[in-house]
Scaffold this motif. Structure first.
Motif, PDB file in Angstrom:
ATOM      1  N   ASP A  77     -70.089  74.865  70.323  1.00  0.00           N
ATOM      2  CA  ASP A  77     -68.940  73.938  70.635  1.00  0.00           C
ATOM      3  C   ASP A  77     -68.435  73.398  69.503  1.00  0.00           C
ATOM      4  N   ASN A  80     -66.063  75.801  67.769  1.00  0.00           N
ATOM      5  CA  ASN A  80     -64.658  75.841  68.808  1.00  0.00           C
ATOM      6  C   ASN A  80     -63.764  74.730  68.545  1.00  0.00           C
ATOM      7  N   ASP A  84     -60.129  75.591  67.375  1.00  0.00           N
ATOM      8  CA  ASP A  84     -59.005  75.327  68.372  1.00  0.00           C
ATOM      9  C   ASP A  84     -57.858  74.226  67.722  1.00  0.00           C
ATOM     10  N   ALA A 105     -69.228  82.101  68.620  1.00  0.00           N
ATOM     11  CA  ALA A 105     -68.036  81.295  68.544  1.00  0.00           C
ATOM     12  C   ALA A 105     -66.959  82.352  68.208  1.00  0.00           C
ATOM     13  N   ASN A 108     -63.716  83.232  70.150  1.00  0.00           N
ATOM     14  CA  ASN A 108     -62.489  82.423  70.527  1.00  0.00           C
ATOM     15  C   ASN A 108     -61.212  83.284  70.226  1.00  0.00           C
TER      16      ASN A 108
END
Length: 258
Positions: A77, A80, A84, A105, A108
């Motif tokens: 998390d 990410n 992002d 990850a 993604n």
């Protein structure tokens, strides 16, 4: 005339397919500018300062994730959140435990390639512990059993020789004092889907690694059919002792070259 028209139609279609293929190749080999780095256990992101300097001077946008080291999900998390934020395709880099993190990850959609630096690379359904224990550890390995809180530290007496032998004693002392302990459950958490099965991945073997047996690294890197493996002489923290060589592999990944 009808035969000629059919022939021309086939030629036109072939040219169009060729053009589309050329465009597709150009898109996949275009230089990626965003680099996201994920550190491992018993360390933090500050160790990548020299790699950061080298890559930013070459025009790359480099971000370094600070892992909580509390679970695979928590660390994924955290990665990410940084991925992002990027404004385009990303090369995702992981060291040691960070390799397990980027394996998950890396799914993604912004991630187009992965770089493993002396890193774990479990396959889908596997965990880190089964690979860490797949071969005998080096005598210098100082990874301790979990304490009463389930947290794992690296032994002070073995830290320099077992973790960063090619760094100065002074730097090793600071690295030990600032180490990021990791919750033991991280090593038990299973990878859901290994991103390197569908995305290009580059593996760096640290040939003098005492924290992860180099043969374990070699064995894991065989999991992905897209792996391009480079062997670099150095300790587990080769990104500190050999930043130019590590950066060169990251640049290869960004350029889509072998």
């Amino acid at each position: 005339m009808k035969t000629i028209s059919i022939k021309n139609a086939f030629l036109t279609a072939a040219m169009a397919l060729g053009l589309l293929s050329t465009v597709a190749v150009a898109q996949t080999t275009a230089k990626v500018k965003n680099i996201v780095i994920v550190h491992g256990a018993f360390a933090d992101g500050s160790g990548f300062k020299s790699v950061f300097d080298i890559l930013t001077k070459q025009g790359y946008n480099v971000s370094v994730v600070q892992n909580p080291l509390t679970s695979l999900k928590d660390d994924v998390d955290a990665a990410n959140r940084i991925i992002d934020k990027q404004d385009g395709p990303v090369i995702l880099v992981g060291h040691s435990w960070g390799g397990s993190v980027i394996t998950q990850a890396g799914n993604n959609p912004k991630v187009v390639g992965l770089v493993y630096i002396a890193a774990f690379a479990p396959n889908s359904g596997e965990n880190t512990l089964q690979w860490a224990s797949s071969l005998p550890p080096a005598p210098e390995n100082g990874i301790l059993a979990p304490d009463a809180n389930g947290v794992i530290y690296f032994d002070k007496a073995k830290f320099h020789a077992g973790f960063c032998a090619d760094s100065s004693p002074e730097l090793a002392a600071f690295m030990y004092a600032s180490q990021g302990p990791i919750f033991g459950r991280c090593f038990m958490d299973k990878i859901e889907t290994a991103a390197y099965l569908t995305k290009p991945a580059y593996g760096i073997v640290a040939t003098e690694d005492k924290a992860i047996n180099p043969d374990i690294e070699r064995n894991m890197y065989k999991n992905g059919k897209f792996f391009y493996v480079t062997e670099v002489k150095g300790s587990h923290t080769i990104f500190i002792s050999q930043p130019a060589k590590v950066s060169a592999v990251i640049v290869k990944a960004a350029n889509g070259s072998k």
